[in-house]
Design an enzyme around this catalytic site. Structure first.
Site, short mmCIF file in Angstrom:
data_model
loop_
_atom_site.label_atom_id
_atom_site.label_comp_id
_atom_site.label_asym_id
_atom_site.label_seq_id
_atom_site.Cartn_x
_atom_site.Cartn_y
_atom_site.Cartn_z
CD GLU A 48 61.60 50.67 22.20
OE1 GLU A 48 61.58 51.27 21.12
OE2 GLU A 48 61.52 51.25 23.28
CB CYS A 102 37.91 56.65 -5.83
SG CYS A 102 36.39 55.69 -5.75
N GLY A 149 64.12 48.32 14.23
CA GLY A 149 64.95 48.62 13.07
C GLY A 149 65.58 47.44 12.37
NE ARG A 195 55.90 48.36 5.55
CZ ARG A 195 56.81 47.92 4.70
NH1 ARG A 195 56.53 46.97 3.84
NH2 ARG A 195 58.03 48.41 4.72
C1 LIG Z 1 58.14 51.64 15.18
C2 LIG Z 1 59.00 51.55 16.38
C3 LIG Z 1 59.62 50.34 16.72
C4 LIG Z 1 59.53 49.10 15.87
O1 LIG Z 1 60.13 49.26 14.63
P1 LIG Z 1 60.35 48.02 13.66
O2 LIG Z 1 60.78 48.64 12.38
O3 LIG Z 1 59.05 47.31 13.54
O4 LIG Z 1 61.40 47.16 14.27
C5 LIG Z 1 60.35 50.31 17.90
N1 LIG Z 1 60.48 51.39 18.70
C6 LIG Z 1 59.92 52.58 18.39
C7 LIG Z 1 60.08 53.72 19.32
C8 LIG Z 1 59.16 52.70 17.22
O5 LIG Z 1 58.61 53.87 16.90
#
Ligand SMILES: *Cc1c(COP(=O)(O)O)cnc(C)c1O
Length: 418
Positions: free
Chosen positions: A277, A346, A235, A315
């Protein structure tokens, strides 16, 4: 101004041998991002980044992250297989899935990954699969409502709606899950939540941490369970637009430390590890899509046709996301008009940029499309018989290494029955 991580003369050397389009990743930038993250959280001895594999599921990148001490975060059986083949072991994988098929849980248990449970109903499903429950299980929390912070005249800096999100459990379900799992022999619990994506606020992690730490204390008091890890998930955002400010990772680490001292330490939770993560923050700015202009079409607008398109970078078409574009060799030239930068699908939303000011892109010019190093190549697809492009690493020593070759028609036809 946003500058490419490679200058035009160095890129032109690479382009002598490598046909466009392709992804190029900057090894030095990736390593630096992980090191800065680790140093911002060095106050927490158990700190670890579990890189979100979905952001760039490429062994050459995962191996760099492994060398830098990261684990990885997988969401599917295939991502687990990839992590395993890259040499990530049981302590190195968090399995944060949702709507999980039994086969994926089977694989996760086989690899010894930490299971992050998305829902209480999965406990019964896992009963059918486990021989013995692991000692530690993570639980994914969803506080509901609206998550907003940093209100200003322009609105909120960060705003998301957990209530509409399919992920995670309510607090009541978390407590019920702990009780159900304790009966099954699970001793230790971790907590996880992902409440907002691509945040450009140094407050996101600290505010999320406070919520999770407070819940951890309530769990600890109510159930007497140790809380060995709290996973702040992904995030943390990146400044896709040139006018946006970069997050201050040191301030983020310090904000989480203050919340830790304020909430966890007084409750006796003094050796809880902080896990992250992150995907985008680690590799996003350090990957670019390199494509060449093959057409310039003038109708009601001017269309810059590239040899790439949404199949390589979804994106912009999917979320209207902004990816900055540098026309290589024209970095200093003034923008002379507004352009739609397109691919050949297309579909009219097959645009990498819409009404973008650019310095007169001409046929043959090379475009450096910024910030494609996370959720870029991995979101690619094969619609219209498009072949997914190659990935290369721009190594610290200036050499270039192939990480994934371009697909061929045979790759595309391999699953067909004729
Ligand atoms: C997508 C995701 C992330 C990574 O998100 P970022 O926006 O790349 O930091 C981490 N944990 C989970 C469970 C995710 O689904």
């Amino acid at each position: 101004m946003k500058e490419p991580f490679i200058d035009d003369p160095s890129l032109q050397v690479i382009l002598k041998d490598i046909p466009t389009p392709f992804y190029l990743y900057d090894e030095r930038g990736i390593r630096t991002a992980v090191r800065r993250l680790r140093s911002a959280f060095a106050w927490n001895p158990g700190f670890r980044e579990y890189y979100a594999v979905k952001a760039a599921p490429t062994p050459g990148i995962l191996q760099i992250l492994k060398e830098e001490g990261c684990g990885c975060d997988c969401a599917t059986e295939t991502e687990l297989l990839l992590a395993e083949r890259c040499g990530f072991g049981s302590e190195d994988i968090v399995f944060s899935s949702n709507d999980t098929p039994a086969s994926a849980y089977r694989k996760a248990l086989e690899t010894g990954a930490y299971i992050n449970l998305d829902d209480i109903s999965h406990i019964d499903m896992l009963d059918e699969i486990v021989d013995e429950w692991p000692k530690t299980v993570l639980l994914r929390y969803n506080p509901g409502g609206i998550f907003a912070l940093g209100e200003s005249k322009e609105g909120f800096q960060v705003m998301d709606t957990p209530e509409e999100s399919k992920f995670g459990m309510t607090e009541a379900q978390i407590h019920a899950a702990v009780e159900a799992l304790q009966k099954r022999g699970v001793e230790c619990f971790g907590l996880h939540a992902f409440l907002a994506s691509n945040t450009l606020s140094d407050e996101y992690y600290p505010v999320l941490a406070e919520k999770l730490f407070e819940l951890a204390v309530r769990m600890h008091i109510k159930h007497g369970c140790p809380i060995p890890c709290i996973d702040l998930s992904g995030g943390i955002g990146i400044p896709y637009r040139p006018e946006q400010r970069e997050n201050n990772i040191e301030a983020i680490g310090e904000g989480v430390r203050r919340a830790y001292e304020k909430i966890l330490v007084p409750a006796g939770l003094t050796d809880t590890a902080i896990w992250t993560e992150l995907g985008r923050y680690i590799t996003g700015p350090h990957g670019a899509l390199i494509t060449r202009v093959i057409h310039r079409k003038e109708t009601y607008r001017t269309y810059i046709g590239t040899d790439s398109g949404s199949q390589d970078l979804l994106r912009p078409a999917m979320y209207g996301a902004y990816h900055h574009i540098t026309v290589m060799g024209k970095e200093k030239d003034p923008c002379d008009g507004l352009y739609d930068v397109t691919g050949s699908l297309c579909e009219n939303n097959d645009k990498l940029a819409v009404q973008r000011p650019l310095p007169s892109p001409a046929v043959g010019d090379v475009l450096f499309i910024h910030d494609a190093g996370a959720h870029g190549h991995s979101m690619g697809f094969q619609y219209n018989g498009q072949l997914r492009c190659a990935e290369y690493l721009y190594c610290c020593d200036g050499s270039v290494r192939l990480l994934r070759r371009r697909e061929t028609p045979d790759d595309l036809f391999a699953t067909l029955v004729w």
